[in-house]
Write a protein that holds these residues in place. Structure first.
Motif, short mmCIF file in Angstrom:
data_model
loop_
_atom_site.label_atom_id
_atom_site.label_comp_id
_atom_site.label_asym_id
_atom_site.label_seq_id
_atom_site.Cartn_x
_atom_site.Cartn_y
_atom_site.Cartn_z
N VAL A 153 -48.47 -2.59 11.51
CA VAL A 153 -50.18 -2.30 10.26
C VAL A 153 -49.23 -3.10 9.30
O VAL A 153 -50.79 -4.05 9.44
CB VAL A 153 -49.91 -1.18 9.98
N ALA A 154 -48.77 -3.26 8.72
CA ALA A 154 -48.79 -4.53 7.27
C ALA A 154 -49.52 -6.52 8.47
O ALA A 154 -49.81 -6.71 7.41
CB ALA A 154 -47.32 -4.90 7.02
N LEU A 155 -48.58 -6.69 9.52
CA LEU A 155 -48.96 -7.70 10.00
C LEU A 155 -50.66 -7.88 9.84
O LEU A 155 -51.15 -8.58 10.03
CB LEU A 155 -48.47 -8.05 11.26
N ILE A 156 -51.19 -6.02 11.09
CA ILE A 156 -53.22 -6.90 11.29
C ILE A 156 -53.41 -6.76 9.37
O ILE A 156 -54.33 -7.32 9.95
CB ILE A 156 -52.71 -5.54 11.74
N GLU A 157 -52.66 -6.01 8.07
CA GLU A 157 -53.47 -6.03 7.21
C GLU A 157 -53.40 -7.26 6.60
O GLU A 157 -54.88 -8.45 5.94
CB GLU A 157 -53.21 -5.23 6.22
N ILE B 287 -60.57 -12.85 7.56
CA ILE B 287 -61.34 -13.10 6.36
C ILE B 287 -61.69 -14.58 5.49
O ILE B 287 -62.54 -15.22 5.22
CB ILE B 287 -61.93 -11.78 5.18
N LYS B 288 -60.95 -14.37 4.60
CA LYS B 288 -60.73 -16.60 4.21
C LYS B 288 -60.90 -17.11 4.82
O LYS B 288 -61.90 -18.11 4.58
CB LYS B 288 -59.02 -16.38 3.66
N SER C 157 -65.21 -20.86 13.12
CA SER C 157 -64.40 -22.27 13.07
C SER C 157 -63.95 -21.84 13.45
O SER C 157 -63.60 -21.10 14.37
CB SER C 157 -64.33 -22.23 11.33
N SER C 158 -62.52 -23.29 14.61
CA SER C 158 -61.50 -22.95 15.44
C SER C 158 -60.86 -22.26 14.67
O SER C 158 -59.77 -21.39 14.75
CB SER C 158 -61.09 -24.17 15.33
N VAL C 159 -60.57 -22.23 12.63
CA VAL C 159 -59.69 -21.52 13.00
C VAL C 159 -59.71 -19.95 12.59
O VAL C 159 -58.92 -19.60 12.88
CB VAL C 159 -59.45 -21.78 10.50
N ALA C 160 -61.18 -19.84 12.24
CA ALA C 160 -61.23 -18.43 12.32
C ALA C 160 -61.20 -17.40 13.34
O ALA C 160 -60.85 -16.52 13.74
CB ALA C 160 -62.91 -17.84 11.86
N ILE C 161 -61.47 -18.52 14.58
CA ILE C 161 -61.44 -17.43 15.67
C ILE C 161 -60.13 -17.53 16.66
O ILE C 161 -59.55 -16.74 16.99
CB ILE C 161 -62.04 -19.13 16.95
N ARG C 162 -59.34 -18.54 16.25
CA ARG C 162 -57.56 -18.34 15.92
C ARG C 162 -57.38 -17.25 14.84
O ARG C 162 -56.06 -16.16 15.74
CB ARG C 162 -57.00 -19.72 15.84
N CYS C 163 -57.75 -17.22 14.38
CA CYS C 163 -57.41 -15.87 13.41
C CYS C 163 -57.75 -14.21 13.92
O CYS C 163 -57.20 -14.01 14.48
CB CYS C 163 -57.44 -16.05 12.33
N SER C 164 -59.09 -14.90 14.23
CA SER C 164 -59.20 -13.98 15.17
C SER C 164 -58.76 -12.98 16.93
O SER C 164 -58.60 -12.08 16.60
CB SER C 164 -60.79 -13.45 15.55
#
Length: 58
Positions: free
Chosen positions: A7-11, A18-19, A28-35
């Motif tokens: 749960v901590a990793l998910i948060e 979001i950042k 963006s490639s960064v947001a897609i990777r995070c998603s």
């Protein structure tokens, strides 16, 4: 992995997403990777901790 750790990793990953989206845009490639990484963590949580609900056929 313990439930609280997952749960901590998910948060943490959700916050990173979001950042990244705010800084670089949702596509963006960064947001897609995070998603994608967030999706993997959520899927793992679901596999380990969410009980399967039997499907009913109609």
């Amino acid at each position: 992995m313990l439930k609280t750790e997952l749960v901590a990793l998910i948060e943490k990953k959700r916050s990173e997403l979001i950042k990244a989206a705010n800084a670089n845009g949702l596509t963006s490639s960064v947001a897609i990777r995070c998603s994608q990484e967030l999706d993997q963590l959520i899927n793992e949580y679901n596999r380990q901790y969410i009980k399967k609900v039997p499907s009913t056929s109609y």
